[in-house]
Design a protein around this motif. Structure first.
Motif, PDB file in Angstrom:
ATOM      1  N   LEU A 213       0.831  -1.204   0.000  1.00 52.89           N
ATOM      2  CA  LEU A 213       0.000   0.000   0.000  1.00 52.89           C
ATOM      3  C   LEU A 213       0.863   1.251   0.000  1.00 52.89           C
ATOM      4  O   LEU A 213       1.887   1.319   0.692  1.00 52.89           O
ATOM      5  N   LEU A 214       0.426   2.251  -0.754  1.00 51.54           N
ATOM      6  CA  LEU A 214       0.935   3.609  -0.604  1.00 51.54           C
ATOM      7  C   LEU A 214       0.126   4.259   0.508  1.00 51.54           C
ATOM      8  O   LEU A 214      -1.102   4.185   0.503  1.00 51.54           O
ATOM      9  N   VAL A 215       0.794   4.854   1.494  1.00 50.53           N
ATOM     10  CA  VAL A 215       0.069   5.434   2.628  1.00 50.53           C
ATOM     11  C   VAL A 215       0.349   6.926   2.747  1.00 50.53           C
ATOM     12  O   VAL A 215       1.475   7.374   2.701  1.00 50.53           O
ATOM     13  N   ASP A 216      -0.719   7.685   2.870  1.00 51.02           N
ATOM     14  CA  ASP A 216      -0.661   9.133   3.064  1.00 51.02           C
ATOM     15  C   ASP A 216      -1.291   9.423   4.419  1.00 51.02           C
ATOM     16  O   ASP A 216      -2.518   9.397   4.558  1.00 51.02           O
ATOM     17  N   LEU A 217      -0.452   9.672   5.418  1.00 48.35           N
ATOM     18  CA  LEU A 217      -0.935   9.916   6.777  1.00 48.35           C
ATOM     19  C   LEU A 217      -0.943  11.395   7.120  1.00 48.35           C
ATOM     20  O   LEU A 217      -0.856  11.778   8.275  1.00 48.35           O
ATOM     21  N   GLY A 218      -1.094  12.226   6.098  1.00 48.16           N
ATOM     22  CA  GLY A 218      -1.060  13.670   6.296  1.00 48.16           C
ATOM     23  C   GLY A 218      -2.231  14.215   7.087  1.00 48.16           C
ATOM     24  O   GLY A 218      -2.181  15.343   7.564  1.00 48.16           O
ATOM     25  N   ASP A 219      -3.312  13.423   7.249  1.00 50.01           N
ATOM     26  CA  ASP A 219      -4.469  13.886   8.012  1.00 50.01           C
ATOM     27  C   ASP A 219      -4.312  13.653   9.510  1.00 50.01           C
ATOM     28  O   ASP A 219      -5.258  13.838  10.280  1.00 50.01           O
TER      29      ASP A 219
END
Length: 322
Positions: A213-219
Motif C-alpha cells: 500500500l501507498l500510505v498518506d498519513l497527512g491527516d
C-alpha cells in the motif's frame, strides 16, 4: 481461512525511497526510525529511471548505522551480470550480519524472468558451490569460494501483483508482495500463490504474503478519507492508496491480518519522513499495544524476523549440500 502463521504477529515493512535525497544521511535517519518501530525490513528501489545514489551503496551505509532491521534493495538483472548481482547481495548480507534481502525485479523484460526462473543443470562431478541462491541460474554460472552467508540465503522478495510474476514468486520467493485495493483482491492472489506453491512442493505458508500500500498519513489523527479506511484502500494511478490517520490504518492492518488475508504489509510513505514517523509512532504503537506486532527483535537476521528457516545450500541440479 487464516493460516497458522497468519494468526501470529503481523509482519511490517516499509519503502525507504526518498526521491529528493542524494546522500545517505536521510536514508540512515529513516532506517533508524523504522528500526525503533521494529519493522521487519526496508526496501529501496534502484531502477535506472530513478535519480539518486545506488541502492546497494545506500543500504551498505545503512547497515553500518543499524543493527537489526532487514535491508532489501531492488536489483534488476536486465543490465547486470547475474553473478555480480549475487555477489553484491551476498556482500550486503555479510556487512549487515544476515539482514539482507533482494527484491527481484521480474517485470522489466522476459530476459529478467528467465534469468530468475530457469536453473541450468550442473553435472554430477561439478565442484561449483552456491554462495547464496540455490535453485536459480546464479548457482551454476560461476564458481564460488566465498564463505557461507550469515543467514544461509538472503531473503528473496517478488512483486506478485501481476499474473506472469506469480509462478516465479510461488516457486522462489520468501516474500510475495501484492498491491491490492481490496481484501477480496488480496485474498484471490493469496489463494493462487498458495496453489502454485503447492505445485512446487512448498508449504501453505511459503512464501510470506504482504499487501503493498501507498500510505498518506497527512491527516494526522483524523479518520480515513471515505473509501480509504475500514473497507480497504482506494485504487489510484500510483497503485492502492490509503489516505487518513494512523488509527484507521492500524485497524485496516489488524483486520486483513486477523482474517488471514495476508501475513503483513509493505507500506510506501507518500511523504517519506512525515509518514514514516506517523507510521512508527502511531500505527505501529497501536498494533504493539494490541499485541499484534513485536516490541523488540527476538533474532538478529531477516529470516528470523520473518519466521523463515535457514535453508540448506545445495548445488543446483544435484541436490548435494555444498
Amino acid at each position: 481461512m487464516a493460516s497458522s502463521h497468519g494468526r501470529g504477529l503481523v509482519h511490517l515493512a516499509a519503502a525507504l525511497d526518498h526521491p529528493s535525497a542524494y546522500d545517505a544521511l536521510p536514508y540512515i535517519e529513516a532506517a533508524r526510525l523504522a528500526e525503533r518501530g521494529g519493522l521487519d525490513f526496508l526496501t529501496l528501489d534502484d531502477t535506472f529511471a530513478r535519480p539518486g545514489p545506488d541502492a546497494l551503496d545506500v543500504l551498505s551505509r545503512v547497515a553500518s548505522a543499524t543493527g537489526r532491521i532487514g535491508l532489501v534493495p531492488t536489483i534488476t538483472t536486465t543490465h547486470r551480470d547475474p553473478f555480480h548481482v549475487r555477489a553484491a547481495v551476498a556482500a550486503l548480507d555479510r556487512v549487515s550480519r544476515g539482514r539482507a534481502g533482494w527484491w527481484m525485479d521480474v517485470s522489466a523484460t522476459d530476459h529478467t524472468l528467465v534469468a530468475i526462473s530457469a536453473a541450468p543443470p550442473v553435472s554430477a562431478g561439478s565442484e561449483t558451490r552456491d554462495a547464496g541462491f540455490p535453485g536459480t541460474p546464479f548457482s551454476a554460472k560461476d564458481p564460488s569460494i566465498v564463505p557461507r552467508l550469515p543467514q544461509g540465503l538472503p531473503v528473496r522478495v517478488v512483486d506478485a501483483t501481476d499474473g506472469p510474476a506469480r509462478r516465479t514468486a510461488a516457486r522462489y520467493a520468501d516474500v510475495a508482495l501484492v498491491r491490492a485495493a481490496s481484501a477480496a483482491q488480496a485474498a484471490a492472489v493469496r489463494d493462487e500463490l498458495r496453489s502454485l506453491a503447492a505445485e512446487f512442493g512448498r508449504g501453505p505458508d511459503e512464501p510470506r504474503i504482504l499487501a503493498g500500500l501507498l500510505v498518506d498519513l497527512g491527516d494526522g489523527e483524523h479518520a480515513a478519507v471515505p473509501g480509504h479506511g475500514g473497507g480497504g484502500p482506494r485504487q489510484t494511478a500510483q497503485g492502492p492508496l490509503y489516505r487518513g490517520g494512523p488509527v484507521d490504518l492500524a485497524e485496516l492492518i489488524a483486520t486483513w491480518h486477523g482474517e488471514g488475508i495476508v501475513d503483513g504489509f509493505h507500506l510506501t510513505p507518500a511523504e517519506p519522513l512525515r509518514d514514516l514517523e506517523r507510521l512508527v509512532n502511531g500505527t505501529v504503537a497501536l498494533l504493539q499495544h494490541r499485541g499484534l506486532f513485536r516490541t523488540f527483535y527476538p533474532g538478529s537476521t531477516l529470516r528470523e524476523h520473518l519466521g523463515l528457516g535457514r535453508p540448506a545450500t545445495q548445488c543446483a541440479g544435484t541436490g548435494r549440500a555444498s
